[in-house]
Write a protein that holds these residues in place. Structure first.
Motif, PDB file in Angstrom:
ATOM      1  N   VAL A   1      -2.515  -0.624  -4.891  1.00 41.66           N
ATOM      2  CA  VAL A   1      -1.611  -1.724  -4.551  1.00 41.66           C
ATOM      3  C   VAL A   1      -0.443  -1.633  -5.519  1.00 41.66           C
ATOM      4  CG1 VAL A   1      -1.340  -4.215  -4.289  1.00 41.66           C
ATOM      5  CG2 VAL A   1      -3.562  -3.151  -3.805  1.00 41.66           C
ATOM      6  N   SER A   2       0.735  -1.296  -5.018  1.00 37.75           N
ATOM      7  CA  SER A   2       1.896  -1.067  -5.877  1.00 37.75           C
ATOM      8  C   SER A   2       2.728  -2.322  -6.071  1.00 37.75           C
ATOM      9  CB  SER A   2       2.790   0.027  -5.275  1.00 37.75           C
ATOM     10  OG  SER A   2       2.134   1.263  -5.253  1.00 37.75           O
TER      11      SER A   2
ATOM     12  N   ILE B   1      -7.108 -11.538 -14.913  1.00 36.41           N
ATOM     13  CA  ILE B   1      -7.893 -10.732 -15.855  1.00 36.41           C
ATOM     14  C   ILE B   1      -7.085  -9.637 -16.530  1.00 36.41           C
ATOM     15  CG2 ILE B   1     -10.116 -11.163 -14.723  1.00 36.41           C
ATOM     16  CD1 ILE B   1      -9.753  -8.402 -13.331  1.00 36.41           C
ATOM     17  N   ALA B   2      -5.914  -9.302 -15.955  1.00 34.82           N
ATOM     18  CA  ALA B   2      -5.142  -8.179 -16.483  1.00 34.82           C
ATOM     19  C   ALA B   2      -3.751  -8.191 -15.872  1.00 34.82           C
ATOM     20  CB  ALA B   2      -5.843  -6.861 -16.169  1.00 34.82           C
ATOM     21  N   ASP B   3      -2.932  -7.229 -16.334  1.00 38.25           N
ATOM     22  CA  ASP B   3      -1.604  -7.021 -15.778  1.00 38.25           C
ATOM     23  C   ASP B   3      -1.527  -5.609 -15.194  1.00 38.25           C
ATOM     24  OD1 ASP B   3      -1.117  -9.474 -16.905  1.00 38.25           O
ATOM     25  OD2 ASP B   3       0.348  -8.752 -18.374  1.00 38.25           O
ATOM     26  N   MET B   4      -0.866  -5.483 -14.079  1.00 34.10           N
ATOM     27  CA  MET B   4      -0.671  -4.192 -13.444  1.00 34.10           C
ATOM     28  C   MET B   4       0.165  -3.286 -14.348  1.00 34.10           C
ATOM     29  SD  MET B   4       0.861  -3.580  -9.587  1.00 34.10           S
ATOM     30  CE  MET B   4      -0.260  -4.775  -8.849  1.00 34.10           C
TER      31      MET B   4
ATOM     32  N   GLY C   1       3.733   5.856 -10.752  1.00 34.65           N
ATOM     33  CA  GLY C   1       4.425   4.584 -10.843  1.00 34.65           C
ATOM     34  C   GLY C   1       3.422   3.468 -11.021  1.00 34.65           C
ATOM     35  N   PRO C   2       3.886   2.269 -11.380  1.00 32.90           N
ATOM     36  CA  PRO C   2       2.964   1.158 -11.634  1.00 32.90           C
ATOM     37  C   PRO C   2       2.235   0.715 -10.375  1.00 32.90           C
ATOM     38  CG  PRO C   2       5.233   0.391 -11.653  1.00 32.90           C
ATOM     39  CD  PRO C   2       5.291   1.877 -11.591  1.00 32.90           C
ATOM     40  N   HIS C   3       0.944   0.520 -10.506  1.00 35.12           N
ATOM     41  CA  HIS C   3       0.139   0.013  -9.400  1.00 35.12           C
ATOM     42  C   HIS C   3      -1.248  -0.363  -9.920  1.00 35.12           C
ATOM     43  CE1 HIS C   3      -1.163   4.276  -9.450  1.00 35.12           C
ATOM     44  NE2 HIS C   3      -2.317   3.833  -8.935  1.00 35.12           N
ATOM     45  N   LEU C   4      -1.974  -1.103  -9.111  1.00 36.22           N
ATOM     46  CA  LEU C   4      -3.392  -1.355  -9.361  1.00 36.22           C
ATOM     47  C   LEU C   4      -4.202  -0.373  -8.534  1.00 36.22           C
ATOM     48  CD1 LEU C   4      -5.843  -3.048 -10.390  1.00 36.22           C
ATOM     49  CD2 LEU C   4      -5.596  -4.418  -8.298  1.00 36.22           C
ATOM     50  N   HIS C   5      -5.104   0.346  -9.205  1.00 37.91           N
ATOM     51  CA  HIS C   5      -6.082   1.167  -8.492  1.00 37.91           C
ATOM     52  C   HIS C   5      -7.355   0.322  -8.419  1.00 37.91           C
ATOM     53  CE1 HIS C   5      -8.443   4.627  -7.225  1.00 37.91           C
ATOM     54  NE2 HIS C   5      -9.351   4.268  -8.117  1.00 37.91           N
TER      55      HIS C   5
ATOM     56  N   PHE D   1       0.859  -1.179   0.000  1.00 31.47           N
ATOM     57  CA  PHE D   1       0.000   0.000   0.000  1.00 31.47           C
ATOM     58  C   PHE D   1       0.903   1.240   0.000  1.00 31.47           C
ATOM     59  CE2 PHE D   1      -3.855  -2.041   2.387  1.00 31.47           C
ATOM     60  CZ  PHE D   1      -4.066  -2.863   1.294  1.00 31.47           C
ATOM     61  N   PRO D   2       0.908   2.029  -1.066  1.00 25.95           N
ATOM     62  CA  PRO D   2       1.762   3.215  -1.089  1.00 25.95           C
ATOM     63  C   PRO D   2       1.185   4.337  -0.234  1.00 25.95           C
ATOM     64  CG  PRO D   2       0.429   3.127  -3.071  1.00 25.95           C
ATOM     65  CD  PRO D   2       0.137   1.871  -2.312  1.00 25.95           C
TER      66      PRO D   2
END
Length: 320
Positions: free
Chosen positions: A82-83, A147-150, A158-162, A62-63
């Motif tokens: 979620v980073s 279902i997907a890629d972050m 920066g890369p993360h899932l929202h 968690f950033p």
């Protein structure tokens, strides 16, 4: 003259007072009973929600400032971030239908590639800033399916899932951390909580692990009275609280560290858990080269140590 004075004059005043007091006591008792019943119903509903139908959508951290409600330029953050690195696996939080697959998911204030899944009962989940889609629009998905890629598409640092949870209607967000916790899922990556009455693949995993532990169970995916009683006996034997919930205290005692060459019901449990995460293995109980490759692929996609060995860290991620 008041009614009470009239009754007093007839020698019935005490009776009137007693009737009034009795009525008040009865009303209070009824209200107390209703409150207790409501509390019991809420407790039962909370327990029933930990039914194995939900899964952790992604592993990471968690950033700072990525929590639900954090200020966002005059608005508030509608989900939990979620980073992890670009390409980290993103999984469906529950079974449902992909109803949005577009930039921002068609919702105001969102950017980047996004998916929205409808789960029925006016519940939706949102997955944003994706680097790649792995399901089509209108696809039917299962809990835990990849279902997907972050990624880092859209307005990000920066890369993360929202990740968002919506209940009541699409657009009506609630805190995803609390929402998933009430359903037995730790969004921060901890062990899941599975209560009596649950069903599905994670229950099959429990039943197969229990069979290996000497409590022979039918792997029917129904966490009913027979399976619950067996789990309670197992918990007692390990000095744990025998409440029948398979959670952070019970999972570590239940799982095995498995590697190539292992065989048996515990390997079937592992293969079942991997299949929930889209591995498509034959559940044959043999930890051969194909299962080893599947373990490594899962570990790599979720940024775990890709050694092909299924230890507690891998089990926690798989069953979360």
């Amino acid at each position: 003259m008041s009614r009470r004075a009239l009754l007093a004059g007839l020698g019935l005043g005490a009776l009137a007072v007693n009737l009034s007091t009795g009525a008040s006591t009865a009303v209070a008792a009824e209200a107390e009973a209703e409150a207790a019943a409501s509390a019991a119903a809420e407790a039962a509903a909370a327990a029933a929600a930990k039914n194995g139908a939900w899964a952790n959508p992604a592993l990471g951290r968690f950033p700072a400032g990525g929590h639900y409600g954090a200020p966002r330029g005059g608005a508030s953050h509608a989900g939990q971030d979620v980073s992890n690195s670009t390409g980290t696996a993103v999984h469906a939080a529950a079974a449902g239908t992909v109803v949005r697959r577009s930039w921002g998911g068609g919702l105001p204030g969102r950017t980047g590639n996004a998916l929205v899944i409808a789960h029925g009962g006016n519940q939706y989940t949102y997955y944003g800033h994706l680097s790649a889609y792995r399901v089509a629009l209108n696809a039917t998905v299962t809990a835990g399916q990849r279902i997907a890629d972050m990624g880092a598409t859209g307005n990000v640092t920066g890369p993360h899932l929202h990740f968002e949870t919506h209940t009541g209607s699409l657009g009506s967000t609630v805190n995803p951390v609390g929402f998933l916790a009430a359903r037995g899922v730790d969004l921060s990556g901890g062990w899941s909580r599975i209560d009596p009455g649950a069903s599905g693949a994670t229950v099959v995993v429990i039943q197969r692990l229990m069979t290996r532990r000497g409590h022979t169970l039918v792997a029917d995916g129904q966490y009913g009275s027979v399976s619950v009683a067996a789990v309670k006996r197992f918990q007692s034997s390990k000095g744990l609280v025998a409440d029948g919930q398979v959670g952070p205290a019970t999972w570590p005692a239940l799982v095995y560290t498995l590697r190539q060459g292992s065989s048996g019901a515990h390997v079937r449990a592992l293969q079942t858990a991997l299949n929930k995460r889209s591995a498509r293995l034959a559940v044959d109980g043999g930890f051969g080269s194909v299962t080893t490759s599947a373990v490594r692929a899962y570990q790599s996609a979720n940024r775990l140590v890709a050694d092909g060995e299924a230890g507690p860290v891998t089990w926690r991620a798989l069953t979360g």
